[in-house]
Design a protein around this motif. Structure first.
Motif, PDB file in Angstrom:
ATOM      1  N   PRO A 132       0.805  -1.225   0.000  1.00 26.22           N
ATOM      2  CA  PRO A 132       0.000   0.000   0.000  1.00 26.22           C
ATOM      3  C   PRO A 132       0.843   1.283   0.000  1.00 26.22           C
ATOM      4  N   SER A 133       0.430   2.223  -0.828  1.00 31.35           N
ATOM      5  CA  SER A 133       1.233   3.412  -1.130  1.00 31.35           C
ATOM      6  C   SER A 133       1.461   4.316   0.087  1.00 31.35           C
ATOM      7  N   GLU A 134       2.553   5.057   0.009  1.00 33.79           N
ATOM      8  CA  GLU A 134       2.944   5.958   1.100  1.00 33.79           C
ATOM      9  C   GLU A 134       3.503   7.252   0.527  1.00 33.79           C
ATOM     10  N   ILE A 135       3.307   8.332   1.261  1.00 33.74           N
ATOM     11  CA  ILE A 135       3.975   9.589   0.903  1.00 33.74           C
ATOM     12  C   ILE A 135       4.392  10.309   2.180  1.00 33.74           C
ATOM     13  N   LEU A 136       5.566  10.891   2.136  1.00 32.42           N
ATOM     14  CA  LEU A 136       6.025  11.756   3.217  1.00 32.42           C
ATOM     15  C   LEU A 136       6.389  13.098   2.564  1.00 32.42           C
ATOM     16  N   VAL A 137       5.765  14.167   3.033  1.00 34.85           N
ATOM     17  CA  VAL A 137       6.047  15.488   2.474  1.00 34.85           C
ATOM     18  C   VAL A 137       6.769  16.317   3.534  1.00 34.85           C
ATOM     19  N   VAL A 138       7.940  16.824   3.165  1.00 32.77           N
ATOM     20  CA  VAL A 138       8.633  17.799   4.028  1.00 32.77           C
ATOM     21  C   VAL A 138       8.328  19.164   3.423  1.00 32.77           C
ATOM     22  N   ALA A 139       7.651  20.018   4.186  1.00 30.94           N
ATOM     23  CA  ALA A 139       7.215  21.301   3.616  1.00 30.94           C
ATOM     24  C   ALA A 139       7.420  22.432   4.618  1.00 30.94           C
ATOM     25  N   ASP A 140       7.895  23.564   4.113  1.00 26.39           N
ATOM     26  CA  ASP A 140       7.964  24.749   4.969  1.00 26.39           C
ATOM     27  C   ASP A 140       6.642  25.518   4.862  1.00 26.39           C
ATOM     28  N   GLY A 141       6.528  26.600   5.622  1.00 26.01           N
ATOM     29  CA  GLY A 141       5.279  27.353   5.668  1.00 26.01           C
ATOM     30  C   GLY A 141       5.008  28.200   4.432  1.00 26.01           C
ATOM     31  N   GLN A 142       5.938  28.177   3.476  1.00 31.16           N
ATOM     32  CA  GLN A 142       5.754  28.992   2.267  1.00 31.16           C
ATOM     33  C   GLN A 142       4.904  28.295   1.211  1.00 31.16           C
ATOM     34  N   ASN A 143       4.498  27.077   1.454  1.00 33.72           N
ATOM     35  CA  ASN A 143       3.707  26.343   0.464  1.00 33.72           C
ATOM     36  C   ASN A 143       2.237  26.719   0.524  1.00 33.72           C
ATOM     37  N   GLU A 144       1.548  26.453  -0.566  1.00 31.33           N
ATOM     38  CA  GLU A 144       0.091  26.589  -0.614  1.00 31.33           C
ATOM     39  C   GLU A 144      -0.499  25.360   0.092  1.00 31.33           C
ATOM     40  N   PRO A 145      -1.238  25.545   1.210  1.00 30.69           N
ATOM     41  CA  PRO A 145      -1.742  24.378   1.960  1.00 30.69           C
ATOM     42  C   PRO A 145      -2.545  23.397   1.090  1.00 30.69           C
ATOM     43  N   ALA A 146      -3.341  23.937   0.160  1.00 30.55           N
ATOM     44  CA  ALA A 146      -4.186  23.046  -0.657  1.00 30.55           C
ATOM     45  C   ALA A 146      -3.332  22.145  -1.554  1.00 30.55           C
ATOM     46  N   TRP A 147      -2.169  22.631  -2.010  1.00 26.81           N
ATOM     47  CA  TRP A 147      -1.298  21.796  -2.843  1.00 26.81           C
ATOM     48  C   TRP A 147      -0.769  20.621  -2.024  1.00 26.81           C
ATOM     49  N   ILE A 148      -0.298  20.955  -0.815  1.00 25.37           N
ATOM     50  CA  ILE A 148       0.300  19.904   0.023  1.00 25.37           C
ATOM     51  C   ILE A 148      -0.777  18.908   0.461  1.00 25.37           C
ATOM     52  N   ALA A 149      -1.973  19.422   0.751  1.00 23.19           N
ATOM     53  CA  ALA A 149      -3.079  18.522   1.118  1.00 23.19           C
ATOM     54  C   ALA A 149      -3.373  17.555  -0.030  1.00 23.19           C
ATOM     55  N   ALA A 150      -3.384  18.078  -1.247  1.00 26.73           N
ATOM     56  CA  ALA A 150      -3.656  17.210  -2.411  1.00 26.73           C
ATOM     57  C   ALA A 150      -2.569  16.149  -2.561  1.00 26.73           C
ATOM     58  N   ASP A 151      -1.325  16.550  -2.309  1.00 32.65           N
ATOM     59  CA  ASP A 151      -0.222  15.581  -2.418  1.00 32.65           C
ATOM     60  C   ASP A 151      -0.403  14.457  -1.396  1.00 32.65           C
ATOM     61  N   LEU A 152      -0.764  14.847  -0.166  1.00 34.63           N
ATOM     62  CA  LEU A 152      -0.946  13.841   0.892  1.00 34.63           C
ATOM     63  C   LEU A 152      -2.079  12.878   0.513  1.00 34.63           C
ATOM     64  N   LEU A 153      -3.163  13.443  -0.055  1.00 31.87           N
ATOM     65  CA  LEU A 153      -4.311  12.590  -0.396  1.00 31.87           C
ATOM     66  C   LEU A 153      -4.062  11.785  -1.668  1.00 31.87           C
ATOM     67  N   SER A 154      -3.092  12.208  -2.476  1.00 28.38           N
ATOM     68  CA  SER A 154      -2.842  11.463  -3.727  1.00 28.38           C
ATOM     69  C   SER A 154      -2.439  10.031  -3.421  1.00 28.38           C
ATOM     70  N   GLN A 155      -1.780   9.794  -2.308  1.00 30.64           N
ATOM     71  CA  GLN A 155      -1.441   8.413  -1.971  1.00 30.64           C
ATOM     72  C   GLN A 155      -2.461   7.802  -1.027  1.00 30.64           C
ATOM     73  N   ALA A 156      -3.092   8.640  -0.181  1.00 33.76           N
ATOM     74  CA  ALA A 156      -4.131   8.107   0.713  1.00 33.76           C
ATOM     75  C   ALA A 156      -5.266   7.487  -0.097  1.00 33.76           C
ATOM     76  N   GLU A 157      -5.539   8.002  -1.295  1.00 33.56           N
ATOM     77  CA  GLU A 157      -6.705   7.515  -2.026  1.00 33.56           C
ATOM     78  C   GLU A 157      -6.495   6.138  -2.662  1.00 33.56           C
ATOM     79  N   HIS A 158      -5.282   5.583  -2.562  1.00 37.24           N
ATOM     80  CA  HIS A 158      -5.072   4.247  -3.130  1.00 37.24           C
ATOM     81  C   HIS A 158      -5.745   3.158  -2.308  1.00 37.24           C
TER      82      HIS A 158
END
Ligand SMILES: NC(=O)c1ccc[n+]([C@@H]2O[C@H](COP(=O)([O-])OP(=O)(O)OC[C@H]3O[C@@H](n4cnc5c(N)ncnc54)[C@H](O)[C@@H]3O)[C@@H](O)[C@H]2O)c1
Ligand SMILES: N[C@H](CO)Cc1c[nH]c[nH+]1
Ligand SMILES: [Zn+2]
Length: 429
Positions: free
Chosen positions: A236-262
């Motif tokens: 089962p798929s996994e993702i770990l995102v290292v992100a600083d506060g300069q990112n767009e929250p919605a982008w990072i949320a989508a990245d996290l869910l891109s693997q959760a949805e598998h």
């Protein structure tokens, strides 16, 4: 609520260890279930395959409908949208170019004792390829499995993929055709892995089995290893995102869910040095889950298996990443190269704010079949080398044997193996 860990809290080390060693299979005894399935296939072959396919994929399988016919492939291709086929071709070209660079070279040289040495690479004769198909169909995984096998020069490619209700996804068949696969069976899960390893009905055993799948598929590959070779435990798929506060929250949320949805057993982790950003991402994830067409899966993966880890500074990230050894790692920061040099264990690393993991799933070129559940600490993603093996080559003439043989005979004597010593000495002048 998703689990939240703060590296400055007193119990962080124990809470973190507890989190990463937690079983993500929801309490199912996957290992025992898989052992029973494999034993059934070994004992009853095609009959067991039919029984288990009825049970898990819900249709009546028999020898007549097990293998996909050429006519079915032709019809399937006509059902596909032109833009899907074009994207498939685009992906296949990029995957092929990348894997061609992995082809290893043979070596031959004569050393200073006059001994000819070297090695030669050969492809295996037959490879079994698993493309998942339970909760979604994966034409992309057909390409990611088959193209490196083809580049390696494997003679026989047997693809298995589950067909829930007996229905095959047309784009999966179109991908298989493009990858030159002619042997395709509509079976999945542990029973398909067992059939490839031991044979069942018309399916002849293969030499290696590769490809991703859910916990049952990954465990089945682990259990048949030894009878056949496998690539890695690509569960089962996994993702770990290292992100600083300069990112767009919605982008990072989508990245996290891109693997959760598998899969409900998938895992998504955010490491950030900004607690307010962590809150914003958490809210964005909740909003996106509420709108997701795969709400049940993403909610289970996010709430049961995932975490947000807030650190004091991103310098703490490499040690945490290396302990987890995630399948996918995104470095969503301004200067990812610097952090990259401090990280050793991950299946694939995605650099900067404009490299979402999803490009690696489809079109970047590197293989998306990657090690999970911490196995990136010792394993790599699928490559051409998983379909090849290396044979050593050794050659002596009388003079070379005279130079290296006596030491071999001496060591044979020391091991108490006189026939070894004799087979050398009879050739010495
Ligand atoms: N790590 C990687 O490289 C990678 C790549 C792509 C996909 N994946 C993963 O592949 C998986 C695809 O999973 P999927 O379920 O959609 O398809 P799948 O093909 O992996 O699994 C479907 C099969 O699982 C078996 N199964 C389901 N429930 C079972 C049970 N209770 N007992 C015994 N067998 C059971 C059935 O035989 C069914 O045919 C996901 O976990 C996804 O994250 C991983
Ligand atoms: N992310 C998966 C590997 O864990 C691969 C994939 C295929 N399609 C979409 N994603
Ligand atoms: Zn994916």
């Amino acid at each position: 609520m998703v689990l939240r860990l703060d590296s400055s809290s007193a119990d962080f080390a124990s809470a973190f260890e507890q989190f990463i060693s937690k079983d993500r299979d929801g309490g199912a005894d996957v290992s025992a279930v898989v052992r029973e399935v494999i034993n059934k296939i070994r004992a009853d072959g095609m009959d067991a395959l039919a029984e288990l396919t009825q049970k898990f994929d819900g249709f009546a399988l028999c020898e007549a409908n097990l293998k996909i016919t050429d006519a079915e492939i032709e019809i399937a291709e006509k059902q596909c949208r032109a833009e899907d086929l074009k994207a498939l071709d685009f992906a296949a070209d990029r995957i092929r170019s990348y894997h061609l660079k992995q082809l290893p070279k043979d070596e031959r040289y004569t050393d200073d004792m006059g001994v000819t040495l070297g090695w030669r690479w050969n492809a295996v004769d037959a490879a079994g390829l698993y493309a998942p198909g339970g909760r979604a169909a994966y034409p992309s995984s057909v390409l990611m499995n088959a193209i490196p096998a083809q580049v390696a020069g494997v003679g026989r490619l047997a693809l298995v993929t589950p067909a829930p209700g007996g229905e095959m996804n047309p784009l999966v068949l179109a991908a298989a055709k493009r990858a030159g696969i002619t042997e395709i069976y509509r079976i999945g899960g542990a029973q398909a892995i067992a059939a490839l390893a031991y044979g069942a009905g018309p399916i002849a055993p293969v030499d290696v089995i590769v490809g991703p799948g859910n916990a049952y598929v990954a465990e089945a590959k682990r259990q048949v290893f030894g009878k056949v070779g496998i690539d890695s435990i690509a569960g089962p798929s996994e993702i770990l995102v290292v992100a600083d506060g300069q990112n767009e929250p919605a982008w990072i949320a989508a990245d996290l869910l891109s693997q959760a949805e598998h899969d409900p057993s998938s895992q998504s982790i955010l490491i950030t040095d900004d607690a307010q950003f962590a809150d914003r991402v958490s809210n964005a994830v909740d909003e996106q889950i509420a709108e997701s067409e795969r709400k049940e899966i993403t909610a289970a993966a996010w709430h049961d298996n995932s975490a947000i880890i807030v650190v004091g500074t991103l310098d703490e990230a490499p040690a945490i990443v290396d302990r987890i050894a995630p399948e996918h790692l995104e470095l969503a920061i301004e200067a990812p190269e610097e952090l990259l040099t401090k990280i050793r264990h991950a299946g694939a690393i995605f650099m900067g704010r404009y490299t979402p993991e999803a490009v690696g799933d489809y079109v970047a070129g590197p293989d998306h079949v990657l090690p999970t559940v911490h196995s990136a600490r010792y394993a790599s993603g699928l490559s051409v080398l998983d379909f090849m093996k290396r044979t050593s080559i050794i050659g002596c003439d009388a003079d070379a044997l005279a130079r290296i043989g006596p030491a071999a005979a001496t060591l044979a004597d020391a091991e108490g193996l006189p026939s070894h010593a004799n087979s050398v000495r009879v050739r010495l002048k």
